[in-house]
Scaffold this motif. Structure first.
Motif, PDB file in Angstrom:
ATOM      1  N   ALA A 294       1.129   5.080   5.267  1.00 39.29           N
ATOM      2  CA  ALA A 294       2.548   4.757   5.083  1.00 39.29           C
ATOM      3  C   ALA A 294       2.691   3.943   3.799  1.00 39.29           C
ATOM      4  CB  ALA A 294       3.098   3.993   6.287  1.00 39.29           C
ATOM      5  N   ILE A 295       3.909   3.902   3.243  1.00 35.21           N
ATOM      6  CA  ILE A 295       4.159   3.227   1.967  1.00 35.21           C
ATOM      7  C   ILE A 295       5.328   2.268   2.133  1.00 35.21           C
ATOM      8  CG2 ILE A 295       4.813   3.567  -0.452  1.00 35.21           C
ATOM      9  CD1 ILE A 295       3.457   6.305  -0.312  1.00 35.21           C
ATOM     10  N   ASP A 296       5.159   1.025   1.618  1.00 35.22           N
ATOM     11  CA  ASP A 296       6.247   0.050   1.729  1.00 35.22           C
ATOM     12  C   ASP A 296       7.182   0.170   0.536  1.00 35.22           C
ATOM     13  OD1 ASP A 296       5.045  -1.258  -0.402  1.00 35.22           O
ATOM     14  OD2 ASP A 296       4.558  -3.084   0.721  1.00 35.22           O
ATOM     15  N   ARG A 297       8.186  -0.699   0.477  1.00 34.05           N
ATOM     16  CA  ARG A 297       9.202  -0.571  -0.573  1.00 34.05           C
ATOM     17  C   ARG A 297       8.673  -0.926  -1.953  1.00 34.05           C
ATOM     18  NH1 ARG A 297      13.324  -5.379   1.215  1.00 34.05           N
ATOM     19  NH2 ARG A 297      12.230  -7.168   0.334  1.00 34.05           N
ATOM     20  N   HIS A 298       7.517  -1.604  -2.012  1.00 31.87           N
ATOM     21  CA  HIS A 298       6.920  -1.930  -3.307  1.00 31.87           C
ATOM     22  C   HIS A 298       5.969  -0.838  -3.787  1.00 31.87           C
ATOM     23  CE1 HIS A 298       8.634  -5.827  -2.635  1.00 31.87           C
ATOM     24  NE2 HIS A 298       7.868  -6.074  -1.588  1.00 31.87           N
ATOM     25  N   GLY A 299       5.818   0.208  -3.008  1.00 31.33           N
ATOM     26  CA  GLY A 299       4.906   1.287  -3.376  1.00 31.33           C
ATOM     27  C   GLY A 299       3.476   1.058  -2.930  1.00 31.33           C
ATOM     28  N   ASN A 300       3.203  -0.039  -2.202  1.00 29.22           N
ATOM     29  CA  ASN A 300       1.862  -0.277  -1.684  1.00 29.22           C
ATOM     30  C   ASN A 300       1.553   0.714  -0.565  1.00 29.22           C
ATOM     31  OD1 ASN A 300       1.351  -2.518  -3.388  1.00 29.22           O
ATOM     32  ND2 ASN A 300       2.502  -3.844  -2.006  1.00 29.22           N
ATOM     33  N   ILE A 301       0.296   1.156  -0.517  1.00 28.55           N
ATOM     34  CA  ILE A 301      -0.130   2.228   0.394  1.00 28.55           C
ATOM     35  C   ILE A 301      -0.951   1.607   1.516  1.00 28.55           C
ATOM     36  CG2 ILE A 301      -1.388   4.407   0.561  1.00 28.55           C
ATOM     37  CD1 ILE A 301      -1.022   4.311  -2.708  1.00 28.55           C
ATOM     38  N   PHE A 302      -0.500   1.775   2.749  1.00 29.41           N
ATOM     39  CA  PHE A 302      -1.168   1.216   3.926  1.00 29.41           C
ATOM     40  C   PHE A 302      -1.872   2.360   4.661  1.00 29.41           C
ATOM     41  CE2 PHE A 302       1.890  -1.827   2.684  1.00 29.41           C
ATOM     42  CZ  PHE A 302       1.517  -3.068   3.200  1.00 29.41           C
ATOM     43  N   VAL A 303      -3.179   2.224   4.866  1.00 34.80           N
ATOM     44  CA  VAL A 303      -3.962   3.279   5.497  1.00 34.80           C
ATOM     45  C   VAL A 303      -4.499   2.783   6.839  1.00 34.80           C
ATOM     46  CG1 VAL A 303      -5.929   4.848   5.266  1.00 34.80           C
ATOM     47  CG2 VAL A 303      -4.620   4.175   3.237  1.00 34.80           C
TER      48      VAL A 303
ATOM     49  N   HIS B 252     -11.256  -0.243  12.505  1.00 37.36           N
ATOM     50  CA  HIS B 252     -10.353  -1.105  13.285  1.00 37.36           C
ATOM     51  C   HIS B 252      -9.525  -2.040  12.392  1.00 37.36           C
ATOM     52  CE1 HIS B 252     -12.780   0.321  16.639  1.00 37.36           C
ATOM     53  NE2 HIS B 252     -13.851  -0.120  16.011  1.00 37.36           N
ATOM     54  N   ARG B 253      -8.955  -1.475  11.345  1.00 36.02           N
ATOM     55  CA  ARG B 253      -8.207  -2.311  10.400  1.00 36.02           C
ATOM     56  C   ARG B 253      -7.180  -1.468   9.662  1.00 36.02           C
ATOM     57  NH1 ARG B 253     -13.190  -3.066   5.982  1.00 36.02           N
ATOM     58  NH2 ARG B 253     -13.321  -0.846   5.396  1.00 36.02           N
ATOM     59  N   ILE B 254      -6.301  -2.151   8.921  1.00 35.00           N
ATOM     60  CA  ILE B 254      -5.365  -1.522   8.002  1.00 35.00           C
ATOM     61  C   ILE B 254      -5.797  -1.907   6.597  1.00 35.00           C
ATOM     62  CG2 ILE B 254      -2.959  -1.243   7.339  1.00 35.00           C
ATOM     63  CD1 ILE B 254      -3.574  -0.418  10.244  1.00 35.00           C
ATOM     64  N   GLN B 255      -5.977  -0.918   5.729  1.00 33.33           N
ATOM     65  CA  GLN B 255      -6.351  -1.183   4.332  1.00 33.33           C
ATOM     66  C   GLN B 255      -5.150  -0.932   3.436  1.00 33.33           C
ATOM     67  OE1 GLN B 255     -10.054  -1.487   3.035  1.00 33.33           O
ATOM     68  NE2 GLN B 255     -10.988   0.185   4.206  1.00 33.33           N
TER      69      GLN B 255
ATOM     70  N   SER C  71       0.003   0.990  -5.774  1.00 33.19           N
ATOM     71  CA  SER C  71       0.527   2.321  -6.087  1.00 33.19           C
ATOM     72  C   SER C  71      -0.340   3.064  -7.097  1.00 33.19           C
ATOM     73  CB  SER C  71       1.959   2.205  -6.628  1.00 33.19           C
ATOM     74  OG  SER C  71       1.994   1.367  -7.773  1.00 33.19           O
ATOM     75  N   ASP C  72      -1.127   2.317  -7.902  1.00 32.84           N
ATOM     76  CA  ASP C  72      -2.023   2.972  -8.858  1.00 32.84           C
ATOM     77  C   ASP C  72      -3.400   3.273  -8.258  1.00 32.84           C
ATOM     78  OD1 ASP C  72      -3.164   0.474  -8.682  1.00 32.84           O
ATOM     79  OD2 ASP C  72      -2.801  -0.086 -10.784  1.00 32.84           O
ATOM     80  N   GLY C  73      -3.567   3.001  -6.965  1.00 35.48           N
ATOM     81  CA  GLY C  73      -4.818   3.343  -6.291  1.00 35.48           C
ATOM     82  C   GLY C  73      -5.811   2.211  -6.166  1.00 35.48           C
ATOM     83  N   ARG C  74      -5.531   1.037  -6.763  1.00 38.85           N
ATOM     84  CA  ARG C  74      -6.447  -0.095  -6.661  1.00 38.85           C
ATOM     85  C   ARG C  74      -6.457  -0.647  -5.238  1.00 38.85           C
ATOM     86  NH1 ARG C  74      -4.494  -4.284  -8.652  1.00 38.85           N
ATOM     87  NH2 ARG C  74      -2.422  -3.437  -9.156  1.00 38.85           N
ATOM     88  N   PHE C  75      -7.638  -0.977  -4.748  1.00 43.50           N
ATOM     89  CA  PHE C  75      -7.718  -1.632  -3.444  1.00 43.50           C
ATOM     90  C   PHE C  75      -7.205  -3.057  -3.573  1.00 43.50           C
ATOM     91  CE2 PHE C  75     -10.146  -4.508  -0.655  1.00 43.50           C
ATOM     92  CZ  PHE C  75      -9.655  -4.082   0.568  1.00 43.50           C
ATOM     93  N   LEU C  76      -6.351  -3.480  -2.639  1.00 41.61           N
ATOM     94  CA  LEU C  76      -5.792  -4.823  -2.648  1.00 41.61           C
ATOM     95  C   LEU C  76      -6.420  -5.716  -1.585  1.00 41.61           C
ATOM     96  CD1 LEU C  76      -1.986  -4.013  -3.152  1.00 41.61           C
ATOM     97  CD2 LEU C  76      -3.660  -4.739  -4.884  1.00 41.61           C
ATOM     98  N   TYR C  77      -6.278  -5.334  -0.328  1.00 36.03           N
ATOM     99  CA  TYR C  77      -6.813  -6.158   0.757  1.00 36.03           C
ATOM    100  C   TYR C  77      -6.782  -5.352   2.050  1.00 36.03           C
ATOM    101  CZ  TYR C  77      -1.820  -6.901   1.711  1.00 36.03           C
ATOM    102  OH  TYR C  77      -0.477  -6.724   1.960  1.00 36.03           O
ATOM    103  N   SER C  78      -7.368  -5.896   3.098  1.00 37.00           N
ATOM    104  CA  SER C  78      -7.297  -5.286   4.425  1.00 37.00           C
ATOM    105  C   SER C  78      -6.976  -6.381   5.432  1.00 37.00           C
ATOM    106  CB  SER C  78      -8.619  -4.594   4.792  1.00 37.00           C
ATOM    107  OG  SER C  78      -9.653  -5.546   4.965  1.00 37.00           O
ATOM    108  N   PHE C  79      -6.507  -5.978   6.601  1.00 37.32           N
ATOM    109  CA  PHE C  79      -6.279  -6.960   7.655  1.00 37.32           C
ATOM    110  C   PHE C  79      -6.517  -6.308   9.013  1.00 37.32           C
ATOM    111  CE2 PHE C  79      -2.178  -4.951   7.182  1.00 37.32           C
ATOM    112  CZ  PHE C  79      -1.655  -4.878   8.458  1.00 37.32           C
TER     113      PHE C  79
END
Length: 595
Positions: A522-531, A537-540, A544-552
């Motif tokens: 899914a994608i938020d309003r800032h264009g960040n991609i949530f997988v 057992h996590r969300i990564q 928007s340019d494909g760089r990994f940011l964080y997971s939780f």
């Protein structure tokens, strides 16, 4: 009690299977109750009828001679040999018992279960009798706590055989509790029952099967090749000794398993008791409930806030058996449940509203010819358009079902390029196009939502750029680029709207930015991609340019943690994310960063 079989009258139906029905019945006095089983095979080919009837007769004959206080008594069968009388159990089967306890059992209860089942099996094995149909539905807990086994198969069931036409035909539905040798039509022995017992115990401890297989699409091929789940690390019962004992009992090679149920019982009980003692004396640093762990490049604005959770294991409204997809609409949350074969609709704060359903008669609405009637076999993913129309896929067929705002079935649209398999992820754009994951063709099909007319395909079979092996969830960004999660390749493929390959995100693994059986995106309003990184057992989160940011997240039953999350959806206007936490039978709602 009777010199011959009693004359019985039906009271009510207790259950049904693919080839039989079971009724509660009473004798002429009305004081004695029995379970009366009928074969219902009239509509099957004659060769199948003969084989099933022969196997049924074998089971009844042997069962009637095999009496034990922990085995459901078989009294006999009538002259037609297509109906039998059994002891009626005052209680419930293990499946329902575990559900009543929240979906899994405490260690003490599991130890009692192991002791009772292994003792009964051990006695049967000493008489050279194998069960070969061990599963929760054949294990009963009486109201006084006594555990009883039923439905001994004694001999391997004919899961498949060569018909007169030379084709493989399925006779008995394959069971996820059956050993590999049973499913492969190879020789069986006591270790085959050990395997089935280990599956039952694993599920009682965790709430899920030890293999990654879709319960709604069981085939013997799928079960034989199913990937083994990693042992849960959030369950104190799963010490190293417990893992070693279960791994041995679940070994695909019959020669590598425990030699007897006695050995399995002794090793597993010792391991569970040791794990219980270790848990009592250990001190664990567990994050406070509601505080997900943020990893990699953590910054204050990236913190995810847990708002609330709802749901629990069960079959009633507001409960779940096995979550599948989740979607958001203008004012609703739509949630699929594979095992319950239904899609539920909730308000944005988690209040149950209704289930998707066929339109009732006498509404005055014109009915439309339909192959599915708006019903589900294996509901998969959903999406909602701006007008509130709900679109839902089913992993067992190629029909997209459409429902109105009140949840009534409108019509269905067929994915004409599809073959035998079903559909997975679905999304809709502002032009009236549907994008749907077609597992048969390893592609995304683009269809008209109004007419069902096929427009184009995106992607094809393979593992190279722009290719897919098992497309699952998908979503669109503001430019209507298509993001597709590949369940098999553990990556996200990104395509332009006209089908050009743009990039891929992630790879197989458990490190930062790596994925293990992802199921949705899914994608938020800032264009960040949530997988939705299911087996990690996590969300990564990726930029928007494909760089990994964080997971939780992380594995666990605490709030803010997950067990095999199956889907996620984002309301971009409010920056609210909904996660289908499959292993915990709940929906978790998070607030995402607004800036």
């Amino acid at each position: 009690m009777y010199s011959s079989l009693p004359t019985l009258s039906h009271v009510r139906q207790l259950g049904t299977g693919p080839y039989s029905k079971v009724f509660l019945a009473k004798d002429e006095s009305g004081k004695n109750q029995f379970a009366l089983k009928y074969l219902t095979i009239e509509n099957f080919p004659e060769d199948m009828q003969a084989l099933i009837a022969h196997h049924f007769e074998q089971r009844i004959e042997k069962s009637s001679k095999f009496q034990h206080e922990n085995i459901v008594s078989t009294i006999g069968f009538y002259a037609d040999k297509k109906s039998s009388i059994m002891e009626f159990i005052q209680g419930q089967n293990l499946r329902r018992y575990v559900l009543s306890k929240g979906g899994r059992l405490r260690t003490d209860s599991v130890i009692s279960l192991i002791e009772s089942l292994s003792n009964t099996l051990s006695l049967a094995h000493k008489d050279n009798c194998l069960h070969l149909d061990l599963k929760p539905e054949n294990i009963f807990i009486e109201t006084n706590g006594v555990i009883k086994l039923s439905d001994f198969a004694f001999v391997p069931r004919p899961f498949f055989s060569e018909s007169l036409t030379g084709a493989d035909e399925s006779f008995y539905p394959p069971s996820p509790y059956s050993s590999p040798e049973e499913l492969s039509d190879e020789p069986v022995d006591k270790a085959s029952d050990v395997f089935s017992l280990a599956v039952v115990i694993y599920e009682a401890l965790t709430g899920f099967l030890p293999f990654n297989v879709n319960p709604a699409q069981l085939t013997w091929q799928a079960l034989i090749s199913a990937e083994t789940r990693p042992f849960p690390n959030d369950n104190s019962a799963f010490s190293k000794a417990t893992q070693t004992t279960l791994a041995r009992a679940l070994h695909r090679d019959i020669n590598q398993r425990c030699d007897s149920v006695e050995e399995f019982r002794s090793d597993l009980i010792a391991a569970l008791q040791g794990a219980k003692m270790a848990a009592l004396v250990s001190v664990q640093n567990v994050p406070a409930p509601g505080t997900p762990t943020i990893k990699e490049n953590e910054r204050p604005e990236q913190r995810i806030k847990l708002i609330s959770t709802f749901g629990e294991r069960g079959e009633d409204a507001g409960q779940f058996l096995e979550l599948s997809g989740i979607a958001t609409g203008p004012s609703q949350i739509i949630v699929g449940d594979v095992l319950a074969r239904r899609v539920q609709v909730y308000s944005k704060n988690g209040k149950w509203l209704f289930n998707l359903k066929s339109r009732p008669e006498n509404t005055g609405k014109k009915t439309v010819p339909s192959a599915t009637g708006g019903l589900f076999s294996s509901p998969a993913y959903m999406c909602v358009d701006d007008s509130g129309i709900i679109y839902a896929t089913d992993s067992s067929d190629h029909y997209i079902r459409l429902y109105d705002r009140q949840g009534f079935f409108i019509k269905e649209v067929r994915n004409h390029p599809g073959k035998d398999g079903g559909l997975q992820g679905i999304a809709c754009d502002l032009k009236g196009h549907l994008y749907v994951c077609d597992v048969d063709n390893n592609a995304v099909q683009v269809l008209s939502s109004a007419t069902g007319q096929w427009i184009r395909s995106i992607g094809n079979r393979g593992s190279g750029p722009g290719q897919m092996q098992y497309p699952a969830g998908l979503t669109l960004d503001k430019k209507e680029n298509v993001y597709v999660v590949d369940y098999a390749l553990s990556r996200v493929s990104v395509f332009s709207n006209d089908g050009r390959t743009l990039t891929t995100l992630g790879k197989k693994g458990n490190g930062p930015g790596e994925l293990n059986v992802p199921r949705d995106v899914a994608i938020d309003r800032h264009g960040n991609i949530f997988v939705c990184d299911s087996l990690n057992h996590r969300i990564q989160v990726f930029a928007s340019d494909g760089r990994f940011l964080y997971s939780f997240g992380g594995s666990g039953r605490e709030q803010g943690h997950f067990l095999g999350p199956s889907s996620l959806a984002i309301d971009p206007e409010k920056q609210i994310m909904y996660v289908a936490d499959r292993g915990n039978n709940r929906i978790q709602i998070f607030e995402l960063p607004r800036e």
